[in-house]
Design a protein around this motif. Structure first.
Motif, PDB file in Angstrom:
ATOM      1  N   UNK A 188       1.096 -16.966   3.488  1.00 51.52           N
ATOM      2  CA  UNK A 188       2.269 -16.791   2.610  1.00 51.52           C
ATOM      3  C   UNK A 188       1.897 -15.975   1.365  1.00 51.52           C
ATOM      4  N   UNK A 189       0.710 -16.199   0.826  1.00 52.64           N
ATOM      5  CA  UNK A 189       0.283 -15.400  -0.331  1.00 52.64           C
ATOM      6  C   UNK A 189       0.113 -13.930   0.061  1.00 52.64           C
ATOM      7  N   UNK A 190      -0.394 -13.732   1.270  1.00 51.00           N
ATOM      8  CA  UNK A 190      -0.562 -12.367   1.774  1.00 51.00           C
ATOM      9  C   UNK A 190       0.809 -11.681   1.899  1.00 51.00           C
ATOM     10  N   UNK A 191       1.777 -12.391   2.456  1.00 47.96           N
ATOM     11  CA  UNK A 191       3.133 -11.839   2.573  1.00 47.96           C
ATOM     12  C   UNK A 191       3.673 -11.503   1.182  1.00 47.96           C
ATOM     13  N   UNK A 192       3.479 -12.427   0.252  1.00 48.29           N
ATOM     14  CA  UNK A 192       3.929 -12.209  -1.128  1.00 48.29           C
ATOM     15  C   UNK A 192       3.296 -10.965  -1.737  1.00 48.29           C
ATOM     16  N   UNK A 193       2.034 -10.731  -1.415  1.00 50.72           N
ATOM     17  CA  UNK A 193       1.346  -9.574  -2.000  1.00 50.72           C
ATOM     18  C   UNK A 193       1.819  -8.259  -1.405  1.00 50.72           C
ATOM     19  N   UNK A 194       2.359  -8.315  -0.186  1.00 49.35           N
ATOM     20  CA  UNK A 194       2.831  -7.081   0.467  1.00 49.35           C
ATOM     21  C   UNK A 194       4.230  -6.691   0.017  1.00 49.35           C
ATOM     22  N   UNK A 195       5.043  -7.691  -0.296  1.00 51.26           N
ATOM     23  CA  UNK A 195       6.439  -7.427  -0.635  1.00 51.26           C
ATOM     24  C   UNK A 195       6.540  -6.723  -1.994  1.00 51.26           C
ATOM     25  N   UNK A 196       7.526  -5.841  -2.133  1.00 47.97           N
ATOM     26  CA  UNK A 196       7.667  -5.121  -3.400  1.00 47.97           C
ATOM     27  C   UNK A 196       8.042  -6.051  -4.560  1.00 47.97           C
TER      28      UNK A 196
END
Ligand code: GTP
Ligand code: MG
Length: 196
Positions: A188-196
């Motif tokens: 989830x942190x990885x997804x958060x880091x990818x999102x603008x």
């Protein structure tokens, strides 16, 4: 990142019929039975938002879930299940390939790999395919609860060695167990880091 809201949107038999919105998509692919739908449920913290089964071939359509009103999770059918007929396997592969190659909204792909197994050619081929089409992807090892720590380490090392034959830079990877509920925060942190 925290998932506060997750809603099933709809199921689509063909990538051409998927939603025409601009919402970014995180898709889950991998061999039949690897645990795609289970992982998705674990990530959103719901028991059966996505349908799971011990019999391979449960997910037969592209299933869309809207997360936090801001991005889609897409649960895809599995590939490479030996007991499907050749025609059936071709049909699924065609759908998955079409989705990956044509879907503009595809933002990131999670390729799920069974942590218990030695590197499988069908998984390595899928990963190399992403390189050809320059798809942003990472690897999620599943079912980590089913093997010892040392075997897990060994399998991941062997997998990386196989990837090194074709990749200069290795993709990010995550280790999960949907049963023991481990590995979620990192994803989830990885997804958060990818999102603008
Ligand atoms: P298809 O939709 O058929 O392609 O399968 P899938 O990849 O969506 O797999 P699914 O989530 O339906 O899970 C397949 C089986 O593996 C089920 O019996 C799950 O309970 C089991 N399973 C999934 N994740 C885990 C895990 O982390 N640990 C263990 N021990 N079992 C798991
Ligand atoms: Mg499934």
């Amino acid at each position: 990142m925290k998932i506060k809201k997750s809603v099933f949107v709809a199921s689509f038999p063909d990538p051409g019929k998927c939603p025409k919105t601009e919402i970014p998509e995180f898709a889950f692919i991998g061999r039949s039975n690897v645990g795609k739908s289970s992982l998705l449920n674990y990530l959103v913290n719901k028991k059966s938002l996505a349908k799971t089964s011990s019999t391979p071939g449960k997910t037969r359509h592209l299933n869309y879930f809207l997360i936090n009103d801001s991005f889609h999770f897409v649960d895809l059918p599995g590939y490479g299940f030996a007991r499907f007929s050749k025609d059936e396997r071709k049909k699924w592969e065609k759908i998955i390939t079409k989705y990956i190659v044509t879907r503009k909204q595809l933002f990131h792909l999670f390729i799920l790999v069974d942590a218990r197994l030695e590197p499988q050619t069908v998984d390595i081929n899928a990963i190399n395919f992403m390189g050809k089409y320059q798809i942003s992807f990472s690897i999620i090892f599943t079912k980590a609860d089913k093997i010892s720590k040392s075997k897990l380490k060994n399998n991941i090392q062997n997998f990386e060695n196989r990837l090194k034959e074709t990749w200069e830079i290795l993709p990010p990877y995550f280790i999960t167990s949907a049963t023991k509920k481990t590995g979620k925060d990192e994803i989830l942190d990885f997804i958060g880091s990818l999102l603008p």
